[in-house]
Write a protein that holds these residues in place. Structure first.
Motif, mmCIF file in Angstrom:
data_model
loop_
_atom_site.group_PDB
_atom_site.id
_atom_site.type_symbol
_atom_site.label_atom_id
_atom_site.label_comp_id
_atom_site.label_asym_id
_atom_site.label_seq_id
_atom_site.Cartn_x
_atom_site.Cartn_y
_atom_site.Cartn_z
ATOM 1 N N TYR A 97 0.888 -1.136 -0.028
ATOM 2 C CA TYR A 97 0.034 0.114 0.027
ATOM 3 C C TYR A 97 0.831 1.119 -0.155
ATOM 4 C CZ TYR A 97 -4.072 -2.831 0.957
ATOM 5 O OH TYR A 97 -5.321 -3.796 1.103
ATOM 6 N N VAL A 98 0.760 2.353 -0.827
ATOM 7 C CA VAL A 98 1.499 3.343 -0.983
ATOM 8 C C VAL A 98 0.206 4.480 -0.384
ATOM 9 C CG1 VAL A 98 2.652 4.906 -2.599
ATOM 10 C CG2 VAL A 98 2.641 2.456 -2.902
ATOM 11 N N LEU A 99 0.756 5.234 0.537
ATOM 12 C CA LEU A 99 -0.120 6.446 1.313
ATOM 13 C C LEU A 99 0.611 7.600 0.948
ATOM 14 C CD1 LEU A 99 -0.020 4.553 4.932
ATOM 15 C CD2 LEU A 99 -1.780 4.376 3.129
ATOM 16 N N CYS A 100 -0.542 8.529 0.413
ATOM 17 C CA CYS A 100 -0.219 9.811 0.159
ATOM 18 C C CYS A 100 -0.137 10.684 1.526
ATOM 19 C CB CYS A 100 -1.390 10.568 -0.649
ATOM 20 S SG CYS A 100 -1.630 9.950 -2.504
ATOM 21 N N PRO A 101 0.442 11.553 1.495
ATOM 22 C CA PRO A 101 0.673 12.434 2.628
ATOM 23 C C PRO A 101 -0.691 13.179 2.867
ATOM 24 C CG PRO A 101 2.327 13.073 1.079
ATOM 25 C CD PRO A 101 1.415 12.328 0.546
ATOM 26 N N THR A 102 -0.926 13.512 4.310
ATOM 27 C CA THR A 102 -2.129 13.987 4.500
ATOM 28 C C THR A 102 -2.755 15.125 3.858
ATOM 29 O OG1 THR A 102 -1.982 13.389 6.830
ATOM 30 C CG2 THR A 102 -3.457 14.934 6.482
ATOM 31 N N GLY A 103 -3.829 15.048 3.311
ATOM 32 C CA GLY A 103 -4.609 16.301 2.416
ATOM 33 C C GLY A 103 -4.227 16.227 1.148
ATOM 34 N N LYS A 104 -3.446 15.153 0.585
ATOM 35 C CA LYS A 104 -3.129 15.059 -0.879
ATOM 36 C C LYS A 104 -3.751 13.740 -1.273
ATOM 37 C CE LYS A 104 1.163 17.468 -1.015
ATOM 38 N NZ LYS A 104 0.593 18.600 -1.948
ATOM 39 N N HIS A 105 -4.125 13.544 -2.664
ATOM 40 C CA HIS A 105 -4.952 12.518 -3.265
ATOM 41 C C HIS A 105 -4.077 11.735 -4.308
ATOM 42 C CE1 HIS A 105 -7.768 14.680 -0.747
ATOM 43 N NE2 HIS A 105 -8.424 13.456 -0.641
ATOM 44 N N VAL A 106 -4.333 10.442 -4.534
ATOM 45 C CA VAL A 106 -3.766 9.976 -5.801
ATOM 46 C C VAL A 106 -4.247 10.620 -6.874
ATOM 47 C CG1 VAL A 106 -3.266 7.723 -7.050
ATOM 48 C CG2 VAL A 106 -3.515 7.873 -4.367
ATOM 49 N N ILE A 107 -3.182 10.897 -7.867
ATOM 50 C CA ILE A 107 -3.460 11.220 -9.246
ATOM 51 C C ILE A 107 -2.981 10.379 -10.345
ATOM 52 C CG2 ILE A 107 -3.951 13.783 -8.664
ATOM 53 C CD1 ILE A 107 -1.036 14.431 -9.970
ATOM 54 N N ASP A 108 -1.995 9.651 -9.998
ATOM 55 C CA ASP A 108 -1.341 8.556 -10.764
ATOM 56 C C ASP A 108 -0.602 7.575 -10.041
ATOM 57 O OD1 ASP A 108 -0.545 7.341 -13.325
ATOM 58 O OD2 ASP A 108 0.980 8.851 -13.634
ATOM 59 N N ALA A 109 -0.526 6.387 -10.556
ATOM 60 C CA ALA A 109 0.034 5.357 -9.811
ATOM 61 C C ALA A 109 0.613 4.066 -10.485
ATOM 62 C CB ALA A 109 -1.245 4.473 -8.828
ATOM 63 N N VAL A 162 -3.160 -2.498 -9.945
ATOM 64 C CA VAL A 162 -2.856 -1.024 -9.386
ATOM 65 C C VAL A 162 -4.085 -0.394 -8.959
ATOM 66 C CG1 VAL A 162 -1.753 1.155 -9.747
ATOM 67 C CG2 VAL A 162 -0.771 -0.842 -10.578
ATOM 68 N N GLU A 163 -4.615 -0.309 -8.008
ATOM 69 C CA GLU A 163 -5.918 0.288 -7.457
ATOM 70 C C GLU A 163 -5.853 1.192 -6.230
ATOM 71 O OE1 GLU A 163 -7.810 -3.744 -5.988
ATOM 72 O OE2 GLU A 163 -7.279 -4.697 -7.769
ATOM 73 N N PRO A 164 -6.237 2.471 -6.886
ATOM 74 C CA PRO A 164 -6.480 3.618 -5.982
ATOM 75 C C PRO A 164 -7.679 3.129 -5.087
ATOM 76 C CG PRO A 164 -6.321 4.476 -8.082
ATOM 77 C CD PRO A 164 -6.418 2.941 -8.338
ATOM 78 N N SER A 165 -7.653 3.705 -3.904
ATOM 79 C CA SER A 165 -8.846 3.617 -2.904
ATOM 80 C C SER A 165 -9.850 4.476 -3.314
ATOM 81 C CB SER A 165 -8.328 4.142 -1.340
ATOM 82 O OG SER A 165 -7.949 5.371 -1.440
#
Length: 122
Positions: A52-64, A83-86
């Motif tokens: 699992y790759v976690l974004c920093p607080t306040g940011k959201h996945v835009i590519d993976a 490759v599945e974003p939450s």
């Protein structure tokens, strides 16, 4: 020349009012600072791995994405297969697995590898 510009501006305003649309000015680009985050598994001979790759607080996945390290010329034997974003885009799940006959050397030894997951967060 000036009359044409004035008439054109007047027609644009009239059409905007009649159609209920606004005349837009020049678009403004907003700079969003993105960050690339990675997470990786241990290198071993397991037949599948996930991270699992976690974004920093306040940011959201835009590519993976994800990639495999440790293949040493055996690139066709291990594949990233998910490759599945939450749903809330705060993290991404990355999974990889060996092919049907495993990840072995020419002499039949199990080879080790690791999975690296990446997320671009903004």
């Amino acid at each position: 020349m000036r009359v044409r510009e004035t008439v054109a501006a007047g027609l644009a305003a009239l059409l905007s009012a009649a159609l209920g649309i606004g005349v837009c000015g020049q678009a403004q680009a907003t700079k969003v600072k993105s960050v690339t985050v990675t997470a990786e598994t241990n290198q071993n001979t397991g037949d599948s791995k996930s991270v699992y790759v976690l974004c920093p607080t306040g940011k959201h996945v835009i590519d993976a994405g994800g990639y495999i390290l440790g293949q040493d010329g055996h690139e066709s034997q291990v594949h990233v297969d998910a490759v599945e974003p939450s749903a809330d885009r705060t993290h991404v799940y990355v999974h990889a697995s060996e092919d049907a006959d495993g990840f072995t050397s020419a002499d039949g030894m199990n080879l080790s590898w690791r999975l690296v997951g990446t997320a671009v967060c903004a």
